[in-house]
Structure formats: structure tokens, C-alpha cells
Write an enzyme that holds these catalytic residues in place. Structure first.
Site, PDB file in Angstrom:
ATOM      1  N   GLY A  71     -71.620  14.416 -74.345  1.00 15.24           N
ATOM      2  CA  GLY A  71     -71.955  14.169 -72.944  1.00 15.24           C
ATOM      3  C   GLY A  71     -70.744  13.670 -72.165  1.00 15.24           C
ATOM      4  O   GLY A  71     -70.535  14.038 -70.997  1.00 15.24           O
ATOM      5  N   HIS A 198     -77.203  14.179 -79.338  1.00 16.28           N
ATOM      6  CA  HIS A 198     -77.638  13.077 -80.210  1.00 16.28           C
ATOM      7  C   HIS A 198     -78.634  12.122 -79.570  1.00 16.28           C
ATOM      8  O   HIS A 198     -79.124  11.204 -80.222  1.00 16.28           O
ATOM      9  CB  HIS A 198     -76.425  12.321 -80.790  1.00 16.28           C
ATOM     10  CG  HIS A 198     -75.684  11.445 -79.836  1.00 16.28           C
ATOM     11  ND1 HIS A 198     -75.779  10.079 -79.875  1.00 16.28           N
ATOM     12  CD2 HIS A 198     -74.830  11.724 -78.829  1.00 16.28           C
ATOM     13  CE1 HIS A 198     -75.001   9.552 -78.939  1.00 16.28           C
ATOM     14  NE2 HIS A 198     -74.410  10.532 -78.289  1.00 16.28           N
ATOM     15  N   CYS A 319     -71.816   1.473 -75.066  1.00 14.46           N
ATOM     16  CA  CYS A 319     -70.363   1.377 -74.959  1.00 14.46           C
ATOM     17  C   CYS A 319     -69.915  -0.013 -74.569  1.00 14.46           C
ATOM     18  O   CYS A 319     -68.724  -0.286 -74.533  1.00 14.46           O
ATOM     19  CB  CYS A 319     -69.851   2.372 -73.932  1.00 14.46           C
ATOM     20  SG  CYS A 319     -70.406   4.006 -74.301  1.00 14.46           S
TER      21      CYS A 319
HETATM   22  N1  PLP Z   1     -74.156   9.587 -70.029  1.00 14.16           N
HETATM   23  C1  PLP Z   1     -75.181   8.775 -70.295  1.00 14.16           C
HETATM   24  C2  PLP Z   1     -76.161   8.449 -69.221  1.00 14.16           C
HETATM   25  C3  PLP Z   1     -75.318   8.211 -71.575  1.00 14.16           C
HETATM   26  O1  PLP Z   1     -76.328   7.383 -71.842  1.00 14.16           O
HETATM   27  C4  PLP Z   1     -74.353   8.542 -72.558  1.00 14.16           C
HETATM   28  C5  PLP Z   1     -74.424   7.920 -73.900  1.00 14.16           C
HETATM   29  O2  PLP Z   1     -74.746   6.757 -74.055  1.00 14.16           O
HETATM   30  C6  PLP Z   1     -73.323   9.424 -72.220  1.00 14.16           C
HETATM   31  C7  PLP Z   1     -73.246   9.934 -70.949  1.00 14.16           C
HETATM   32  C8  PLP Z   1     -72.285   9.824 -73.219  1.00 14.16           C
HETATM   33  O3  PLP Z   1     -72.793  10.783 -74.099  1.00 14.16           O
HETATM   34  P1  PLP Z   1     -72.039  11.062 -75.492  1.00 14.16           P
HETATM   35  O4  PLP Z   1     -72.364   9.897 -76.380  1.00 14.16           O
HETATM   36  O5  PLP Z   1     -72.629  12.347 -75.981  1.00 14.16           O
HETATM   37  O6  PLP Z   1     -70.612  11.177 -75.190  1.00 14.16           O
END
Ligand code: PLP
Length: 377
Positions: A71, A198, A319
Site C-alpha cells: 500500500g 495483508h 508505524c
Molecule cells: N494506508 C493505510 C491507511 C494503512 O493503514 C496502511 C498500513 O497500515 C498503509 C497505507 C500501508 O500499507 P502497507 O503496509 O501495505 O505498505
């Protein structure tokens, strides 16, 4: 087994999808760009996966989909391929994948980033967002479902309003927490939509960017020209097929899961001790996320205490442990004070969450919350 209520961070991979896709590791391991029959066969498997994943949320005659590694990459691709000289507008609620990419637009002197404020429930304030859009705006990004508080933005309506103000703007939405979880179809006013495997029983390291077919999008990663030149790099066929199968299962039970998880979310809230916890997420947000605050206590300490009792939860974005931020910027942007943000806990569910887990989780949260409160006196 621990009770796992941090599904907004990641979900347990769908085992039947893993099994079904395993043939793409054991036997059909070829390079999908190979100029032999085995390679062509994998190209057609990728095509099937693209179509299956896309058709769940969009009209295939108007949209297409290409695979990325996650993402975060999909979000970065959208931001860096679309933001041009002038300004680019987003919200204060975005995941760091968008928020930090916008900050980088400024560092690199590409565009002036503008951040629209949030309402108390975590949705973007649409009037304020529109006030930031002008004739120099090239790009607007508004997340679909907020990953910390669960607020749902009506991105189709927002995209139409943005385009009514400036039809040249490219509109992107981060759909990572929405895809496979809430009923939704993309309107053509939305140009780009990010998804990630995921979060719905797929594997880490697989994502996709959905784009309006007539939009010309420059690559973000250059190389061998895979994914019709839009995203180079040999495709993770196994991960992509597993995503396809996992999402099929998710979409098949989307409505049923939505309704059941909604009752669990409310049950959990009902069982929590209101002397300790206040609710931050509003009732009309996604059923899959509830954010509460033990105001005056530290969420991080409660997280560890709950962990020791067999309950896995989050404090906000997954994060945040990397970002080392004490307070969630998103909760502050909703208007909560630092004490409330400091006490925040995020509980997030999946289709596999059971009622008995909800009841046990509430008991654990009440125990640790009351215990810490007593010790703080
Ligand atoms: N955008 C949102 C709203 C998310 O919750 C996340 C993951 O926590 C991401 C983007 C990032 O996705 P990825 O873990 O696949 O990089």
C-alpha cells in the site's frame, strides 16, 4: 493462543488461499515475462487476478489495476507521479505513506503540500479541503477509511466536489483499510485508489494501484516494463494469486462480516469500564476499528500490560513504533488533547474475530485499566 485485535496493522493470512496459491511456488514458478508457454500462462493468471481484484470495487470498462509491493508504494506512486508544480492537497488524517510523501514534495521543491483539517470524528472537513483547492492544484489525496480512528470519508462525493472546482485535479484515495471491508464502488471522479493484500488475509509485500483507464500515469519504478510499463519488477505471482483468492473469500462474506463485526464493536464498547475509557471512534465509522482512550493513563503501558495477559492491540498506526511519536498526530488533528491522545488504544477486528474474544478482551482491558489507574493515584 493470544487474542489478536490488531487487524488494522495486519491480518492472519487466509490459509485456504495460501494452499490454493502454493502451486505458483512449487510448480508454476516461472518468470511471467518469459517468452515461452509457461510464462504466457502466468501472464494470463496475473490478468485473471487483476480482473478479479478490480471488479470487486470498480467498473472494469473504466478502471484498470496494476500490482505494486504494498500500500505504501501505491500511495507513493500516486503522489510522486501526479503532484506537479503548484500545490497538492491532502488531509491531516492520512497514513504516513501519504503524509510523509506530501512532506517530501516540499523537501524536493516539487509542490506546496496543503493539509485539510479534520472534524472531531476523524473525517476530513470537506469545506476546508475545498477551500485549499485552487487553479494551481494538481493532486488531491483523501483516505477512504482512517486507520487510527476508523472514520469513513465519502470519497466519491469528495472527488466530484474537487473536480467541480478544478476539473484538472487528479484525485487519489488510500483505500487500504476499506478494500474488502466496507461495501463500496468507485466513481469515475476518483482517478487512483490504493489497496494492500495483508489487511484482508493476503500476504505482506503485495499491493495494487487502481487507476482510471484514461489517466496517463508515469512510472514510479523504472526497469523491465512489467505491469504494462507502469511498475517494473518481476511480479510476485504467488503473493498476487494468494491475494486474489483471499479477497474472493473476503468479498463473498463482506456484508455478513460487516454486520457481525459491527455488533462486536458495540459489544466491546458496552463492556468497557466508562470510568476508565472514553470512546474516540464514532458509530458511523468502519466496524473494524474502535479507538478508545484511557485519558490520564499511557496507552503504551496499557498495551504492554494487556499483552502480558494475552491480548494483542495497538495504540494507533502500526508505524508509530517506528515514527517514535508520543502522540498520534491524527488524534490531535481531530481536536483531542495530548492527555487523551496519550491514553489512546486501537482495537481492530477481522472476519475471524469471535464474540468470546471480544468479551475476554473487554475483561482484560478493564483489569489493566483499573489496575493502572489505582497505581497512578
Ligand atoms: N494506508 C493505510 C491507511 C494503512 O493503514 C496502511 C498500513 O497500515 C498503509 C497505507 C500501508 O500499507 P502497507 O503496509 O501495505 O505498505
Amino acid at each position: 493462543m493470544a487474542i489478536y485485535l490488531d487487524n488494522a496493522a495486519t491480518t492472519k493470512p487466509c490459509l485456504s488461499a495460501l494452499e490454493q496459491a502454493s502451486v505458483f511456488v512449487t510448480e508454476k514458478f516461472y518468470n511471467p515475462s518469459g517468452m515461452y508457454n509457461e510464462g504466457f500462462a502466468l501472464q494470463s493468471e496475473l490478468k485473471k487476478a487483476r480482473s478479479a481484484l478490480l471488479s470487486e470495487v470498480a467498473d472494469e470498462s473504466a478502471f484498470e489495476l496494476f500490482f505494486t509491493s504494498c500500500g505504501t508504494e501505491s500511495d507513493n506512486h500516486a503522489v510522486f507521479s501526479c503532484a506537479r508544480r503548484g500545490n497538492a492537497v491532502t488531509t491531516l488524517g492520512e497514513h504516513s505513506a501519504v503524509a510523509n510523501a506530501f512532506a517530501e514534495l516540499k523537501n524536493r521543491g516539487i509542490a506546496e503540500p496543503r493539509f485539510a483539517s479534520l472534524d472531531k470524528d476523524g473525517r476530513v472537513n470537506v469545506e476546508k479541503l475545498l477551500a485549499l483547492v485552487d487553479e494551481k492544484t494538481s493532486f488531491v489525496s483523501v483516505m477512504h477509511v482512517n486507520n487510527e480512528i476508523g472514520a469513513i470519508n465519502d470519497i466519491n462525493a469528495i472527488a466530484k466536489l474537487v473536480k467541480a472546482k478544478n476539473p484538472r485535479v487528479i484525485v487519489h484515495s488510500d483505500g487500504v483499510q476499506a478494500y474488502g471491508k466496507i461495501p463500496f464502488k468507485l466513481d469515475k471522479a476518483v482517478d487512483l485508489y490504493s489497496i494492500s493484500a495483508h489487511k484482508i488475509g493476503g500476504l505482506k509485500g503485495v499491493g495494487a494501484l487502481i487507476k482510471r483507464k484514461t489517466l496517463t500515469l508515469s512510472p514510479y519504478i523504472f526497469g523491465g516494463g512489467q505491469e504494462a510499463g507502469k511498475r517494473s519488477g518481476t511480479e510476485n505471482v504467488f503473493g498476487i494469486k494468494q491475494f486474489e483468492y483471499a479477497s474472493k473469500a473476503k468479498f463473498a462474506s463482506l456484508k455478513e462480516d460487516f454486520d457481525r463485526i459491527l455488533t462486536y464493536r458495540e459489544k466491546l464498547w458496552q463492556l468497557l469500564d466508562k470510568e476508565v475509557y472514553t470512546r474516540l471512534s464514532s458509530e458511523d465509522g468502519t466496524p473494524y476499528i474502535i479507538s478508545v482512550s484511557a485519558r490520564g493513563l499511557r496507552g503504551e503501558i496499557l498495551l504492554h500490560m494487556a499483552n502480558d495477559k494475552g491480548l494483542i492491540i495497538g495504540t494507533g498506526s502500526a508505524c508509530s513504533s517506528n515514527a517514535k511519536l508520543r502522540y498520534s498526530k491524527v488524534l490531535l488533528a481531530c481536536g483531542y488533547d495530548e492527555k487523551t491522545a496519550d491514553g489512546a488504544l486501537r482495537l481492530s477486528f477481522s472476519g475471524e474475530t469471535t464474540e468470546s474474544e471480544i468479551i475476554q478482551a473487554a475483561q482484560i482491558l478493564n483489569e489493566v485499566g483499573r489496575d493502572l489507574k489505582r497505581r497512578m493515584r
